[in-house]
Motif scaffolding. Structure first.
Motif, short mmCIF file in Angstrom:
data_model
loop_
_atom_site.label_atom_id
_atom_site.label_comp_id
_atom_site.label_asym_id
_atom_site.label_seq_id
_atom_site.Cartn_x
_atom_site.Cartn_y
_atom_site.Cartn_z
N ALA A 48 -9.36 8.62 -7.77
CA ALA A 48 -9.71 7.21 -7.98
C ALA A 48 -8.47 6.41 -8.36
N LYS A 49 -7.66 6.96 -9.25
CA LYS A 49 -6.44 6.25 -9.63
C LYS A 49 -5.51 6.06 -8.44
N GLU A 50 -5.36 7.09 -7.61
CA GLU A 50 -4.53 6.95 -6.41
C GLU A 50 -5.00 5.78 -5.55
N ALA A 51 -6.32 5.67 -5.35
CA ALA A 51 -6.87 4.59 -4.51
C ALA A 51 -6.65 3.24 -5.17
N VAL A 100 -4.25 2.44 -7.33
CA VAL A 100 -2.82 2.14 -7.26
C VAL A 100 -2.48 1.61 -5.87
N ALA A 101 -3.00 2.26 -4.84
CA ALA A 101 -2.76 1.81 -3.47
C ALA A 101 -3.29 0.41 -3.24
N LEU A 102 -4.38 0.08 -3.92
CA LEU A 102 -5.01 -1.24 -3.79
C LEU A 102 -4.28 -2.31 -4.60
N GLY A 103 -3.45 -1.88 -5.53
CA GLY A 103 -2.78 -2.83 -6.42
C GLY A 103 -3.65 -3.29 -7.56
N ALA A 104 -4.69 -2.50 -7.89
CA ALA A 104 -5.63 -2.92 -8.93
C ALA A 104 -5.53 -2.09 -10.20
N TRP A 105 -4.77 -1.00 -10.18
CA TRP A 105 -4.77 -0.11 -11.33
C TRP A 105 -4.24 -0.77 -12.60
N GLU A 106 -3.17 -1.51 -12.50
CA GLU A 106 -2.56 -2.12 -13.69
C GLU A 106 -3.54 -3.05 -14.41
N ALA A 107 -4.31 -3.81 -13.63
CA ALA A 107 -5.28 -4.72 -14.23
C ALA A 107 -6.49 -3.98 -14.79
N LEU A 108 -6.85 -2.88 -14.15
CA LEU A 108 -8.08 -2.17 -14.54
C LEU A 108 -7.86 -1.17 -15.67
N GLU A 109 -6.68 -0.60 -15.77
CA GLU A 109 -6.44 0.50 -16.69
C GLU A 109 -6.92 0.24 -18.13
N PRO A 110 -6.70 -0.96 -18.70
CA PRO A 110 -7.17 -1.17 -20.08
C PRO A 110 -8.69 -1.10 -20.23
N MET A 118 0.87 -1.21 0.00
CA MET A 118 0.00 0.00 0.00
C MET A 118 0.89 1.24 0.00
N THR A 119 0.60 2.15 -0.86
CA THR A 119 1.40 3.38 -0.94
C THR A 119 1.06 4.33 0.19
N ALA A 120 2.03 5.19 0.50
CA ALA A 120 1.81 6.16 1.57
C ALA A 120 0.78 7.19 1.14
#
Length: 281
Positions: free
Chosen positions: A176-179, A181-191, A1-3
């Protein structure tokens, strides 16, 4: 989780400075205006002020301005859009008098460029992000509230498309992107993300069924009869979604009165009634 991102300058201003400024303006300037039944006798000829407001604030700002117009006799033109779009217009010389932003960074940019004064900027409310879907889909999900975890964006709905305000510049999308990314879901969701020009545009994509899900402000979801909330986005996973108001440099006479009005109890009550947070600012 990012700071958690560093809080903007506006949140760190000494509270007594903002309070003293508001009391001075209201007591010395605004009071005589709203109490005088002939506003033009105080102001001179009626004028039109220009207010730029974030899309997520459009409803409450229209109502606030209607009350202002009635009380003072001055007209205020409200222009709504993404905070980034409005800020760039101000940078390019657009004649706004007051700016209401859903993003502290854009307001701070204007202050840094001396297009707004730091003393004329304050936080008046906060918002929250939620995950939404079209009402029919929500009814199919039943009462099962979805947790805001990685599986919501990958395993549970692996092919679903998601509407966000464009994360490149729209505040709601940036948060939303910050959240994510913190969740580790952005890479899968971005497309599967469909970027929208502002948060209200993202809401409309979900309402029309053009995408399956979206992430918008709680206040936007509340004003739509065609969507339902699936999950809350934890506010500690992204920059605070603050609502800031500031007066623009070289604004017309009367802008300081409008600024005081937007900081005052009438607009505070309107914001609270629409679901914005107004406590502990």
């Amino acid at each position: 989780m990012t700071a958690r991102p560093k809080e903007p300058i506006a949140y760190r201003l000494a509270p007594w400075i903002a309070a003293a400024l508001a009391l001075f303006v209201v007591a010395r300037v605004l009071g005589p205006v709203v109490e005088d039944s002939d506003a033009s006798a105080v102001h001179g000829a009626p004028r039109t002020l220009r207010l730029g407001a974030a899309a997520s604030l459009s409803d409450v700002m229209e109502e606030a301005v209607a009350r202002w117009n009635e009380a003072t006799g001055d007209e205020v033109e409200v222009v709504t859009g993404a905070s980034s779009t409005l800020a760039r217009q101000i940078q390019n010389g657009a004649p706004y008098d007051v700016f209401v932003s859903a993003n502290a960074a854009w307001m701070e940019t204007l202050v840094a460029e001396r297009l707004a004064g730091a003393a004329d900027v304050s936080v008046i409310a906060e918002n929250r992000l939620v995950v939404i879907t079209r009402l029919a889909r929500g009814e199919a999900l039943g009462d099962r509230a979805q947790p805001f975890d990685r599986s919501l964006f990958t395993d549970a709905f692996p092919k679903a498309r998601w509407a966000l305000g464009d994360p490149a510049h729209v505040p709601a999308g940036m948060y939303a992107k910050e959240a994510l990314v913190a969740l580790g879901a952005w890479e899968a969701l971005e497309p599967r993300v469909v970027p929208a020009s502002d948060v209200r545009a993202a809401l409309r994509l979900v309402e029309r069924g053009e995408v399956e899900f979206g992430i918008v402000y709680r206040t936007d979801a509340a004003q739509s009869a065609r969507v339902t909330v699936v999950a809350d986005v934890p506010s500690d996973q992204h920059t605070k979604a603050g609502v800031l108001v500031g007066r623009i440099r070289d604004s017309q006479p009367g802008a300081e009165l409008l600024l005081a009005w937007l900081r005052g109890p009438t607009v505070r009550a309107l914001l609270e009634s629409r679901g914005f947070g107004v406590d502990d600012l």
